[in-house]
Every structure is written in C-alpha cells, then in structure tokens.
Design an enzyme around this catalytic site. Structure first.
Site, short mmCIF file in Angstrom:
data_model
loop_
_atom_site.label_atom_id
_atom_site.label_comp_id
_atom_site.label_asym_id
_atom_site.label_seq_id
_atom_site.Cartn_x
_atom_site.Cartn_y
_atom_site.Cartn_z
N ARG A 15 0.83 -1.21 0.00
CA ARG A 15 0.00 0.00 0.00
C ARG A 15 0.87 1.26 0.00
NH1 ARG A 15 -0.68 4.76 2.76
NH2 ARG A 15 -0.30 3.65 4.70
N ASP A 16 1.53 1.53 1.11
CA ASP A 16 2.32 2.75 1.24
C ASP A 16 3.47 2.76 0.24
OD1 ASP A 16 3.14 5.17 2.21
OD2 ASP A 16 3.62 4.48 4.22
N HIS A 207 6.12 4.55 12.63
CA HIS A 207 6.11 4.50 11.16
C HIS A 207 7.10 5.55 10.65
CE1 HIS A 207 3.65 3.91 7.32
NE2 HIS A 207 4.33 5.00 7.04
N HIS A 209 9.84 7.13 7.96
CA HIS A 209 10.38 7.23 6.61
C HIS A 209 11.87 7.54 6.71
CE1 HIS A 209 6.66 7.31 3.94
NE2 HIS A 209 6.21 7.10 5.16
N CYS A 240 4.71 9.75 0.37
CA CYS A 240 3.34 10.27 0.44
C CYS A 240 3.08 11.21 -0.73
CB CYS A 240 3.13 11.02 1.76
SG CYS A 240 1.53 11.82 1.90
N ASN A 249 9.55 4.42 3.12
CA ASN A 249 9.60 3.96 4.51
C ASN A 249 10.93 3.29 4.78
OD1 ASN A 249 6.78 3.92 3.45
ND2 ASN A 249 6.31 3.46 5.58
#
Length: 303
Positions: A15-16, A207, A209, A240, A249
């Site tokens: 997803r990310d 989370h 990055h 993002c 990430n």
C-alpha cells in the site's frame, strides 16, 4: 540496554510502498508479490487502499487484489479506508483490518484529506465504529507527527489531541508517522516520553520514513522506550503523494537485518524476504533503496 526479546513488523509496502509509484504494477504481479510476502513469516500485511481510484491510480485494483490473494492463516491483511464508500468495498472484499488516517498538522490534513482536522473526526469515528460492528480490527494512522512539509514543526499538543480522539473512537492500535523523514533520535525520545504517559505502549506503533537516513536510529530509540511494533516497507518503497520530497519507509530488509543481528526475534525469513524484494524491484524497473537488498544483489552479480 534492555532490548525486547521480539518485535512485530507490519509490512506496508503493497500500500504505502506502491501508492506513489509512477509505474503501475499489474494486478497479477501485486497478487503474486503479496502471496510471496505471506510466506515470509510476516504476520501483518497492508495490501492496498480503498481510496477513490482517481486519487491514487496505482491502487485502483483494490478489490481485485484483496479478493485475488491466497490468504495464509495467522496473517492479518489490512487496507487503508478513507470514507464510507471505501469501507463498503473493503468489507465486501472481506479485509481483516481497517486502517483510517489523518494528520497532526492542519495543512497536511487539508492537502491529504481535503478537510480540516475537526471535520475529519466525525468521518473517522463512523468508519471505526462501523468496522468494529463488522467484526474487523481497526488501526489509526497519524501523519506528520515529527514535522510537516507545509508547517514545519508540529506542536506535541496537537499530536496528543488527534491521538486521544482516535483512541476514543475505539481503534486497536495507533501508528505514529514521520511522514517526511525529519525525525531524529532525541526528538523521538522527547515525543514518546510525553505520549507514553498518556497511551498504552503496547497500542503504539512507529512509522518512520528514511528520507534523511535516520529511520533505523529512530527505531533503536523507540525500542529503548519500550515500543515493539514497527511499520516498514520492503525494499524501502514508498512516499506520500501529499508530502513533497518524502522518500520511502524504512526498508523491511534493513530492519530485519539489524534486529536479527541484535538477537531480537521477528519470525521473518530474511532469504524469502529478499527474494520478494528482488521480485518487486524487477517489476518497478529501478534499484530500490534497501541497503540489504543492494548488498544481496551485488553478491549475486559477483557470483
């Protein structure tokens, strides 16, 4: 140091990792990749987002992916859900866990969700409560905890306010995001000292990055503060769409290498993980940021 015996890694690559990629990965390849990840020992996979396809075309095949994968018992499959329409699609596809999201900074929230923070709360409350009623696990993401691309530093009181609201809605877990990769270890320690006085440590995930190369250092500090759940993205994929300059990430490959070397259990097979990293790297068509992946690829090339 009192390092934990084990940690939980939540893989967000599908997803990310893919949401910001210009190359569209076919539905067939996404399914094959997620099936590979399901066999690595990872117990949590965030596989897609049920956002309007026109906003994130890379994930426009959310239903096909969710219904097409081979589910492995014991693995939780999560999807990001922005609104009721998305939730209906996610529930119809029988997702295991619903993740909702918002920002700690007003400007990023407006850019990302097109609503103020105050107007986002009731939408997410309904999503969380409907998800719980449907028997699903729920997760809340807070973006820009350590800095915003539009506002700079973010007041810790704003992070507390957003986090409290999400927990009051009934979420099972809160993921604190360094969306643009600006955090440093001292800042992480200071933020967690405040937040862990208010919220249960076991319900907090981090989370990070790796935009500026500090993600692993920030994870070490988080471990020392008692955090044992971390989001990461295979190969270091990610970024993002509404945070200019945000790179991927922290790479799952690098995180597992570090934790394995420290004797901290993850339950993840590094060889299988690297194979799935190679798979998606080939599909994307460029080298991924993961140091462990590049080291493994260089050894293969030398052979």
């Amino acid at each position: 140091m009192n390092w934990p015996k084990g940690v939980t890694i939540k893989e967000v690559g599908p997803r990310d990792g893919l949401q910001n990629e210009k190359v569209f990965i076919s539905t067939e390849d996404k399914i094959a990749w997620i099936n590979q990840l399901s066999e690595t020992g990872l117990k949590h996979l965030e596989i897609t987002s049920f956002v309007n396809p026109k906003w994130i075309p890379a994930l426009s095949d959310a239903v096909a992916v969710t219904t097409g994968i081979t589910r492995v018992p014991g693995v939780t499959y999560t999807a990001l859900v922005p609104n009721q329409q998305g939730l209906e699609r996610a529930l119809a596809a029988n997702i295991d866990e619903v993740a909702v999201f918002m920002s700690a900074s007003e400007t990023h929230n407006l850019k990302n969700i097109n609503k103020s923070i105050d107007k986002t709360f009731p939408i997410l409350k309904e999503l969380v409560q409907d998800s719980i009623a449907a028997g699903k696990l729920t997760r809340g993401y807070v973006s820009t905890v350590f800095g915003c691309p539009y506002e700079g530093s973010v007041d810790i009181e704003q992070v507390i306010r957003v986090s409290e609201s999400l927990f009051e809605m009934g979420i099972d877990e809160l993921s604190l995001g360094d969306t643009i990769g600006v955090a440093n270890p001292k800042q992480v320690e200071q933020v967690l000292e405040v937040l862990l006085q208010r919220f249960p440590t076991e319900k907090i995930a981090m989370h990070f990055h790796d935009t500026r190369g500090t993600a692993l250092a920030n994870i070490l500090v988080s471990l020392q503060m008692g955090i044992t759940t971390f989001d990461s993205s295979i190969g270091g994929l990610g970024g993002c769409p509404y945070a200019p300059g945000a790179s991927g990430n922290v790479a799952t490959d690098d995180l597992i290498y570090m934790l394995d070397g420290m004797g901290i259990q993850t339950g993840i097979n590094q060889e299988k993980l690297l194979n799935s990293s190679r798979f998606i790297q080939e599909k994307i068509g460029r080298p991924l940021p993961s140091k462990s992946l590049q080291a493994a690829c260089s050894v293969v090339n030398q052979d």
